[in-house]
Design an enzyme around this catalytic site. Structure first.
Site, PDB file in Angstrom:
ATOM      1  N   LYS A 266       3.125 -10.724  -5.091  1.00  0.00           N
ATOM      2  CA  LYS A 266       3.259 -10.990  -3.643  1.00  0.00           C
ATOM      3  C   LYS A 266       1.889 -10.866  -2.978  1.00  0.00           C
ATOM      4  O   LYS A 266       0.928 -10.389  -3.608  1.00  0.00           O
ATOM      5  CB  LYS A 266       4.240  -9.986  -3.044  1.00  0.00           C
TER       6      LYS A 266
ATOM      7  N   ARG B  26      15.013   1.357   3.374  1.00  0.00           N
ATOM      8  CA  ARG B  26      14.326   0.129   3.769  1.00  0.00           C
ATOM      9  C   ARG B  26      15.287  -1.024   3.510  1.00  0.00           C
ATOM     10  O   ARG B  26      15.949  -1.476   4.415  1.00  0.00           O
ATOM     11  CB  ARG B  26      12.990  -0.001   3.009  1.00  0.00           C
TER      12      ARG B  26
ATOM     13  N   TYR C 269     -23.204  -0.050  16.332  1.00  0.00           N
ATOM     14  CA  TYR C 269     -22.317   0.009  17.501  1.00  0.00           C
ATOM     15  C   TYR C 269     -21.939   1.449  17.824  1.00  0.00           C
ATOM     16  O   TYR C 269     -21.650   2.236  16.914  1.00  0.00           O
ATOM     17  CB  TYR C 269     -21.040  -0.785  17.253  1.00  0.00           C
TER      18      TYR C 269
ATOM     19  N   MET D 188     -18.322  -6.689  12.557  1.00  0.00           N
ATOM     20  CA  MET D 188     -17.483  -7.794  12.099  1.00  0.00           C
ATOM     21  C   MET D 188     -18.046  -8.423  10.818  1.00  0.00           C
ATOM     22  O   MET D 188     -17.301  -8.751   9.900  1.00  0.00           O
ATOM     23  CB  MET D 188     -17.355  -8.849  13.202  1.00  0.00           C
TER      24      MET D 188
HETATM   25  C1  LIG Z   1       5.404  -4.244  -3.898  1.00  0.00           C
HETATM   26  C2  LIG Z   1       6.573  -3.854  -4.649  1.00  0.00           C
HETATM   27  C3  LIG Z   1       6.477  -3.385  -5.967  1.00  0.00           C
HETATM   28  C4  LIG Z   1       5.156  -3.100  -6.646  1.00  0.00           C
HETATM   29  O1  LIG Z   1       4.727  -1.818  -6.289  1.00  0.00           O
HETATM   30  P1  LIG Z   1       3.364  -1.189  -6.846  1.00  0.00           P
HETATM   31  O2  LIG Z   1       3.286   0.129  -6.207  1.00  0.00           O
HETATM   32  O3  LIG Z   1       2.272  -2.115  -6.373  1.00  0.00           O
HETATM   33  O4  LIG Z   1       3.473  -1.159  -8.311  1.00  0.00           O
HETATM   34  C5  LIG Z   1       7.645  -3.151  -6.669  1.00  0.00           C
HETATM   35  N1  LIG Z   1       8.846  -3.331  -6.092  1.00  0.00           N
HETATM   36  C6  LIG Z   1       8.979  -3.735  -4.813  1.00  0.00           C
HETATM   37  C7  LIG Z   1      10.329  -3.879  -4.226  1.00  0.00           C
HETATM   38  C8  LIG Z   1       7.856  -4.000  -4.042  1.00  0.00           C
HETATM   39  O5  LIG Z   1       7.993  -4.371  -2.769  1.00  0.00           O
END
Ligand SMILES: *Cc1c(COP(=O)(O)O)cnc(C)c1O
Length: 355
Positions: free
Chosen positions: A35, A130, A252, A300
């Site tokens: 992802k 969640r 800055y 930046m």
């Molecule tokens: C992002 C994610 C993972 C991967 O988690 P890591 O800590 O990067 O290994 C696994 N399962 C779900 C549902 C996630 O959202």
């Protein structure tokens, strides 16, 4: 000359890290989490390097379809399932697997028709609160799912809130077992931290993300200690050198005041490149391979590096912001965040080259 900042993606590190996963979870199938554009490394680039894995997990239908159209035949899982009923036709067409975590998604599946069966990862909420069905809704959800004519295989899934921390997975894992052990269905539980620390959670599928990219999920254990290699190095160059006298101010907000006479390198990397603005003076940085520190506020497009320990460093000196020899976790910690955020934040204007 073009601006000197680049993200080098080390594909051999991705391959190595997949092997570490295999060795840690030899009996499970591996769903590589790609992802967020492969945690900033590039979706298709990462998928190609990890093609020996058993599947890929993504967020959106667009990412899933990109993988299929690029020729990846592995399992592809949508981690949040579909967001709209109409997406189910595309899911079936491309033979994607979906997470189901709401009653609405079940209703959509009940109404769906397709000659192709859809495999479902049914998600339980075991305490993270969640996504997923609560304990008292879960069996009903499972029964409803089993009436769907398009239903293929079911895998049971949950996600741990504290796998990387002292609290661990024990409570959530116990809750998961209590609800599911009578069902004899395959399971998918472990993120990177649980995969490494809690082999009892491996089940049929593991879901590593961060470890594939070579960062440690743990504060107390480094990536090197886990056998992981950084998959991304962000590099740039010194583009100017300033000599400041003790008492002079830098950057800055005049956030840094020189405590002695100093040579300071101005580096072509700023928060618009994805470097964390909250990394204050003292954040580790490599110049010509030598560890030094940043000074003052990140702008930046630029930041400052202390050249005091590097008398021969000058305009053109090589800088590593994180990556090989400078774990991204250390830079993240200095900025009060985690490696995930830094990797995902790589800006489009930072070109990727493969090494
Ligand atoms: C992002 C994610 C993972 C991967 O988690 P890591 O800590 O990067 O290994 C696994 N399962 C779900 C549902 C996630 O959202």
């Amino acid at each position: 000359m073009t601006r000197p900042i680049q993200a080098i993606v080390h594909t051999s590190a991705l391959v190595n890290n997949l092997l570490v996963v295999r060795q840690a979870a030899p009996s499970a199938k591996i769903l590589a989490v790609v992802k967020a554009n492969g945690y900033g490394h590039g979706l298709l680039r990462v998928a190609k390097a990890l093609e020996e894995c058993d599947g890929f997990a993504v967020l959106s239908l667009e990412e899933a379809v990109r993988l299929r159209e690029a020729g990846f035949a592995q399992t592809i899982l949508l981690l949040e399932g579909v967001f709209e009923e109409t997406e189910l036709a595309v899911v079936a067409e491309h033979q994607l697997n979906i997470v189901v975590h709401t009653q609405e998604q079940i209703e959509w599946l009940k109404r769906a028709w397709s000659p192709v069966r859809i495999n479902v990862f049914l998600k339980l909420n075991t305490g993270m609160n969640r996504l997923g069905f609560a304990a008292d809704q879960f069996l009903q959800a499972l029964a409803a799912l089993q009436t769907c004519s398009v239903l293929g295989r079911i895998t049971l899934m949950t996600h741990f809130a504290c796998a990387d921390e002292a609290a661990g997975v024990r409570e959530q894992y116990a809750r998961f077992n209590l609800l599911t052990q009578a069902l004899a269905l395959p399971s998918c539980l472990s993120n990177s931290a649980a995969l490494l620390r809690n082999p009892e959670t491996h089940g049929a599928w593991v879901r590593p993300g961060i470890m594939l990219y070579g960062a440690s999920p743990f504060v107390e254990q480094s990536a090197a200690e886990l056998g992981l290699q950084a998959a991304m190095s962000v590099v740039s160059k010194v583009i100017a050198v300033q000599r400041v006298k003790a008492g002079e101010r830098v950057g800055y907000g005049n956030a840094y005041i020189a405590e002695s006479d100093k040579r300071i390198g101005v580096v072509a990397c700023g928060y618009a490149d994805g470097y964390p603005r909250h990394a204050g003076s003292g954040t580790p940085i490599l110049v010509d391979g030598v560890r030094t520190q940043t000074l003052g506020r990140v702008s930046m497009d630029m930041l400052y590096a202390d050249l005091t320990p590097l008398p021969s460093a000058d305009v053109g000196s090589a800088v590593t912001l994180w990556g090989e020899n400078l774990p991204v976790e250390e830079v993240a910690r200095a900025a009060g965040t985690i490696s995930y955020e830094l990797l995902c934040a790589r800006a489009d204007r930072v070109p990727v080259i493969e090494a």
